[in-house]
Scaffold this active site. Structure first.
Site, PDB file in Angstrom:
ATOM      1  N   LYS A   1       8.481  -5.785  -8.490  1.00 30.64           N
ATOM      2  CA  LYS A   1       8.502  -6.709  -7.356  1.00 30.64           C
ATOM      3  C   LYS A   1       9.449  -7.843  -7.760  1.00 30.64           C
ATOM      4  O   LYS A   1       9.094  -8.683  -8.602  1.00 30.64           O
ATOM      5  CB  LYS A   1       7.094  -7.251  -7.096  1.00 30.64           C
ATOM      6  CG  LYS A   1       7.010  -8.266  -5.955  1.00 30.64           C
ATOM      7  CD  LYS A   1       6.777  -7.606  -4.632  1.00 30.64           C
ATOM      8  CE  LYS A   1       6.519  -8.642  -3.533  1.00 30.64           C
ATOM      9  NZ  LYS A   1       6.299  -8.020  -2.222  1.00 30.64           N
TER      10      LYS A   1
ATOM     11  N   VAL B   1       0.843  -1.203   0.000  1.00 36.59           N
ATOM     12  CA  VAL B   1       0.000   0.000   0.000  1.00 36.59           C
ATOM     13  C   VAL B   1       0.876   1.249   0.000  1.00 36.59           C
ATOM     14  O   VAL B   1       0.567   2.229  -0.691  1.00 36.59           O
ATOM     15  CB  VAL B   1      -0.968  -0.014   1.199  1.00 36.59           C
ATOM     16  CG1 VAL B   1      -1.748   1.295   1.276  1.00 36.59           C
ATOM     17  CG2 VAL B   1      -1.938  -1.187   1.077  1.00 36.59           C
TER      18      VAL B   1
ATOM     19  N   GLY C   1      10.297  -4.917  -1.855  1.00 40.87           N
ATOM     20  CA  GLY C   1      10.884  -6.140  -1.324  1.00 40.87           C
ATOM     21  C   GLY C   1       9.840  -7.086  -0.774  1.00 40.87           C
ATOM     22  O   GLY C   1       8.627  -6.917  -0.978  1.00 40.87           O
TER      23      GLY C   1
ATOM     24  N   ASP D   1       0.968  -8.568  -5.500  1.00 47.14           N
ATOM     25  CA  ASP D   1       1.213  -7.212  -5.034  1.00 47.14           C
ATOM     26  C   ASP D   1       1.305  -6.218  -6.190  1.00 47.14           C
ATOM     27  O   ASP D   1       0.866  -5.069  -6.061  1.00 47.14           O
ATOM     28  CB  ASP D   1       2.506  -7.166  -4.213  1.00 47.14           C
ATOM     29  CG  ASP D   1       2.387  -7.921  -2.895  1.00 47.14           C
ATOM     30  OD1 ASP D   1       1.241  -8.210  -2.478  1.00 47.14           O
ATOM     31  OD2 ASP D   1       3.418  -8.235  -2.287  1.00 47.14           O
TER      32      ASP D   1
END
Length: 216
Positions: A34, A14, A101, A43
């Site tokens: 990512k 977020v 990460g 994500d």
């Protein structure tokens, strides 16, 4: 910039989306990477859903909800070499590249056990440290910042999910986090990930300071 955290589940995705939205709002072209996704979440898709930034993807994905290196081993897949991430970074032409990460700073990400701290050092990239608001966050954040400082890496701290009705511990933690190395660069409210894209992109700049393209 590389987004890491004091632990897993602290709100890195977020916060990544918020920084992406804030950067896009000032007219910058943004990409999100990512390196390794594990478990059933996506994500990169969450970042796109919230921020509207479409250049968001993972290099590799593993089914088990484990650290990326352990997840690769469990699935029988080859671990991710850090050189693959570096190549992807240097191949990016966006104005701003955010690298998210997995877990905390020293979680083993791939081949030979490289970590996000190693990636920060290799790229000489600054870090965004996402921290919890509640009890225990001061020690976890201080340890993360100390590990970054030992490698000569600058960092900004962002609270990943500030309760809507904060208790005294949350308020005093904000004061202490502001005094830590790099200062407090953002406070993202609890539940921000449930907002619509329009609501999220309108609000995100107000959660972040100018160091992260915001107006806080």
């Amino acid at each position: 910039m590389i987004v890491t955290g004091t632990d897993t589940g602290v709100g890195k995705t977020v916060v990544t989306a918020a920084v992406a939205a804030a950067a896009a709002a000032v007219g910058l072209e943004v990409a999100v990477l990512k390196p390794a996704q594990s478990g059933g979440d996506d994500d990169a898709a969450t970042v796109t859903r919230l921020s509207g930034v479409t250049d968001s993807h993972a290099l590799v994905s593993f089914p088990d909800a484990l650290s990326p290196l352990a997840a690769a081993r469990a699935s029988g897949a080859p671990p991710l070499p850090m050189t693959d991430v570096i190549k992807a970074v240097y191949g990016c032409t966006a104005d701003v590249l955010l690298i998210e990460g997995a877990g905390g700073l020293l979680v083993q990400m791939g081949e030979r056990g490289w970590t996000i701290a190693d990636l920060c050092a290799a790229l000489q990239a600054s870090a965004i440290v996402v921290a919890r608001a509640g009890l225990g966050t001061l020690n976890h954040t201080a340890l993360t910042l100390e590990a970054l400082d030992a490698r000569g890496i600058g960092a900004n701290v962002v609270v990943g999910a500030m309760p809507r009705d904060p208790e005294p511990v949350h308020e005093t933690n904000l004061t202490t986090l502001t005094e830590m190395s790099g200062g407090l660069a953002g406070i993202v409210p609890e539940g921000a990930g449930g907002l619509s894209r329009a609501e999220f992109t309108a609000a995100a700049p107000g959660w972040l300071t100018g160091a992260l393209y915001g107006t806080l």
